[in-house]
Structures are given as structure tokens and as C-alpha cells.
Design a protein around this motif. Structure first.
Motif, PDB file in Angstrom:
ATOM      1  N   GLU A 258      -1.418  11.722  10.320  1.00 28.36           N
ATOM      2  CA  GLU A 258      -0.623  10.596   9.838  1.00 28.36           C
ATOM      3  C   GLU A 258      -1.565   9.479   9.427  1.00 28.36           C
ATOM      4  O   GLU A 258      -2.383   9.039  10.224  1.00 28.36           O
ATOM      5  CB  GLU A 258       0.310  10.113  10.948  1.00 28.36           C
ATOM      6  CG  GLU A 258       1.210   8.969  10.543  1.00 28.36           C
ATOM      7  CD  GLU A 258       2.123   8.546  11.676  1.00 28.36           C
ATOM      8  OE1 GLU A 258       1.846   7.500  12.287  1.00 28.36           O
ATOM      9  OE2 GLU A 258       3.095   9.265  11.955  1.00 28.36           O
ATOM     10  N   ILE A 259      -1.458   9.031   8.181  1.00 31.76           N
ATOM     11  CA  ILE A 259      -2.255   7.916   7.690  1.00 31.76           C
ATOM     12  C   ILE A 259      -1.389   6.666   7.822  1.00 31.76           C
ATOM     13  O   ILE A 259      -0.373   6.550   7.140  1.00 31.76           O
ATOM     14  CB  ILE A 259      -2.689   8.106   6.213  1.00 31.76           C
ATOM     15  CG1 ILE A 259      -3.239   9.499   5.913  1.00 31.76           C
ATOM     16  CG2 ILE A 259      -3.627   6.995   5.780  1.00 31.76           C
ATOM     17  CD1 ILE A 259      -4.275  10.065   6.793  1.00 31.76           C
ATOM     18  N   ASN A 260      -1.769   5.755   8.717  1.00 32.42           N
ATOM     19  CA  ASN A 260      -0.988   4.536   8.952  1.00 32.42           C
ATOM     20  C   ASN A 260      -1.913   3.361   9.260  1.00 32.42           C
ATOM     21  O   ASN A 260      -2.038   2.936  10.397  1.00 32.42           O
ATOM     22  CB  ASN A 260       0.029   4.737  10.074  1.00 32.42           C
ATOM     23  CG  ASN A 260      -0.607   5.106  11.384  1.00 32.42           C
ATOM     24  OD1 ASN A 260      -1.812   5.318  11.460  1.00 32.42           O
ATOM     25  ND2 ASN A 260       0.179   5.157  12.428  1.00 32.42           N
ATOM     26  N   PRO A 261      -2.569   2.805   8.242  1.00 31.61           N
ATOM     27  CA  PRO A 261      -3.568   1.764   8.480  1.00 31.61           C
ATOM     28  C   PRO A 261      -3.028   0.495   9.123  1.00 31.61           C
ATOM     29  O   PRO A 261      -3.748  -0.173   9.838  1.00 31.61           O
ATOM     30  CB  PRO A 261      -4.132   1.475   7.086  1.00 31.61           C
ATOM     31  CG  PRO A 261      -3.129   1.992   6.140  1.00 31.61           C
ATOM     32  CD  PRO A 261      -2.404   3.104   6.834  1.00 31.61           C
ATOM     33  N   ALA A 262      -1.774   0.157   8.918  1.00 30.93           N
ATOM     34  CA  ALA A 262      -1.218  -1.068   9.497  1.00 30.93           C
ATOM     35  C   ALA A 262      -0.091  -0.754  10.471  1.00 30.93           C
ATOM     36  O   ALA A 262       0.738  -1.601  10.773  1.00 30.93           O
ATOM     37  CB  ALA A 262      -0.725  -1.992   8.397  1.00 30.93           C
TER      38      ALA A 262
ATOM     39  N   ALA B 121       4.105  11.790   0.801  1.00 34.10           N
ATOM     40  CA  ALA B 121       4.406  10.369   0.956  1.00 34.10           C
ATOM     41  C   ALA B 121       5.381  10.200   2.114  1.00 34.10           C
ATOM     42  O   ALA B 121       6.382  10.912   2.214  1.00 34.10           O
ATOM     43  CB  ALA B 121       5.008   9.807  -0.326  1.00 34.10           C
ATOM     44  N   ALA B 122       5.099   9.254   3.001  1.00 32.40           N
ATOM     45  CA  ALA B 122       5.922   9.045   4.192  1.00 32.40           C
ATOM     46  C   ALA B 122       7.159   8.207   3.902  1.00 32.40           C
ATOM     47  O   ALA B 122       8.139   8.278   4.650  1.00 32.40           O
ATOM     48  CB  ALA B 122       5.093   8.377   5.292  1.00 32.40           C
TER      49      ALA B 122
ATOM     50  N   MET C 224       0.822  -1.191   0.000  1.00 27.31           N
ATOM     51  CA  MET C 224       0.000   0.000   0.000  1.00 27.31           C
ATOM     52  C   MET C 224       0.874   1.266   0.000  1.00 27.31           C
ATOM     53  O   MET C 224       0.564   2.230  -0.676  1.00 27.31           O
ATOM     54  CB  MET C 224      -0.909  -0.032   1.224  1.00 27.31           C
ATOM     55  CG  MET C 224      -2.167   0.714   1.060  1.00 27.31           C
ATOM     56  SD  MET C 224      -3.217   0.427   2.504  1.00 27.31           S
ATOM     57  CE  MET C 224      -4.737   0.904   1.814  1.00 27.31           C
ATOM     58  N   ALA C 225       1.962   1.230   0.781  1.00 30.22           N
ATOM     59  CA  ALA C 225       2.863   2.382   0.826  1.00 30.22           C
ATOM     60  C   ALA C 225       3.503   2.624  -0.530  1.00 30.22           C
ATOM     61  O   ALA C 225       3.655   3.764  -0.959  1.00 30.22           O
ATOM     62  CB  ALA C 225       3.933   2.172   1.899  1.00 30.22           C
TER      63      ALA C 225
ATOM     64  N   PRO D 229       3.504   4.420   8.753  1.00 36.85           N
ATOM     65  CA  PRO D 229       3.031   5.632   8.072  1.00 36.85           C
ATOM     66  C   PRO D 229       3.130   5.497   6.554  1.00 36.85           C
ATOM     67  O   PRO D 229       4.143   5.062   6.026  1.00 36.85           O
ATOM     68  CB  PRO D 229       3.964   6.729   8.578  1.00 36.85           C
ATOM     69  CG  PRO D 229       4.552   6.196   9.831  1.00 36.85           C
ATOM     70  CD  PRO D 229       4.600   4.709   9.671  1.00 36.85           C
ATOM     71  N   ILE D 230       2.050   5.866   5.877  1.00 39.09           N
ATOM     72  CA  ILE D 230       2.008   5.856   4.413  1.00 39.09           C
ATOM     73  C   ILE D 230       1.997   7.279   3.884  1.00 39.09           C
ATOM     74  O   ILE D 230       2.640   7.594   2.895  1.00 39.09           O
ATOM     75  CB  ILE D 230       0.740   5.132   3.919  1.00 39.09           C
ATOM     76  CG1 ILE D 230       0.816   3.657   4.294  1.00 39.09           C
ATOM     77  CG2 ILE D 230       0.563   5.276   2.422  1.00 39.09           C
ATOM     78  CD1 ILE D 230      -0.437   2.896   3.959  1.00 39.09           C
TER      79      ILE D 230
END
Length: 116
Positions: A100-104, A71-72, A1-2, A107-108
Motif C-alpha cells: 500500500e502506497i500511502n505517503p500521507a 489506484a486506491a 497526489m491521489a 492510500p493512493i
């Protein structure tokens, strides 16, 4: 995903420079602060306008503010609130909070509100 997020931001975005500013230390003998330290980091980002709905629901957004998605991957850490961002020939200040978008748990993407 990242990797997908980075690919899309690289394809449709632009390089942005994050200027991490560390204030100089106070010198009691001179009653002044020393020079600030600035570290530059390059990232891939997309600079967007806020929507009308976002203006209605968030009173912290001012006319001229932009949304910056970075993008992280390869960044190391999130931009700080004292950091500045250079994009599209302007220098932008970061308005809190930094999302911060980090679904798992990794950070993405970082989503920032910026103001020049």
C-alpha cells in the motif's frame, strides 16, 4: 497526489475487476462448505512486467508473474489475499504481500504481484 495518480492510471491503464471471495461456512450436518460469496469491484490499474533486477532480488517472482498497480481512490479497501483479479482476459491470483502506497496516511496506490 491521489487525484494525479488516478488520472495517470486512468489515462495509461485499463479497468480491472477485483473479485473478493469469501469462503462459504462449514455445515457440520453435510460435512461440506457452503457456496463461496464473490463480490466484484472495478478499479483502474496498470499491468506491468517485472524487471530483470526484480527477478534477481526477489525469489518469490516466477516466470509469467506480473506487477499490477491499482489506484486506491474509490476502492474502499485493499484487495485481500483471497481476492482474484480479472485483467487482459485472464484471472490472476494475488501473491503476498499487498503493498500500500500511502505517503500521507491515505492510500493512493496498491501494488500487487499477480500470477495466472
Amino acid at each position: 497526489m491521489a487525484a494525479v495518480a488516478l488520472d495517470l492510471i486512468t489515462e495509461f491503464g485499463q479497468p480491472v475487476i477485483i473479485l473478493d471471495v469469501t469462503p462459504g461456512e462449514y455445515d457440520p450436518e453435510t460435512s461440506q462448505n457452503g457456496p463461496d460469496t464473490v463480490v466484484e469491484r472495478t478499479a483502474q490499474g496498470i499491468l506491468l512486467d517485472f524487471t530483470g533486477y526484480e527477478f534477481q532480488t526477489n525469489s518469490l517472482i516466477q516466470f509469467g508473474d506480473k506487477k499490477l498497480k491499482i489506484a486506491a481512490q474509490g476502492l474502499g479497501s485493499a484487495p485481500g489475499l483471497l481476492s482474484k483479479v480479472a485483467a487482459q482476459g485472464r484471472t490472476w491470483s494475488i501473491i503476498p504481500p499487498v503493498k500500500e502506497i500511502n505517503p500521507a496516511g491515505t492510500p493512493i496506490l496498491y501494488e500487487l504481484q499477480v500470477r495466472s
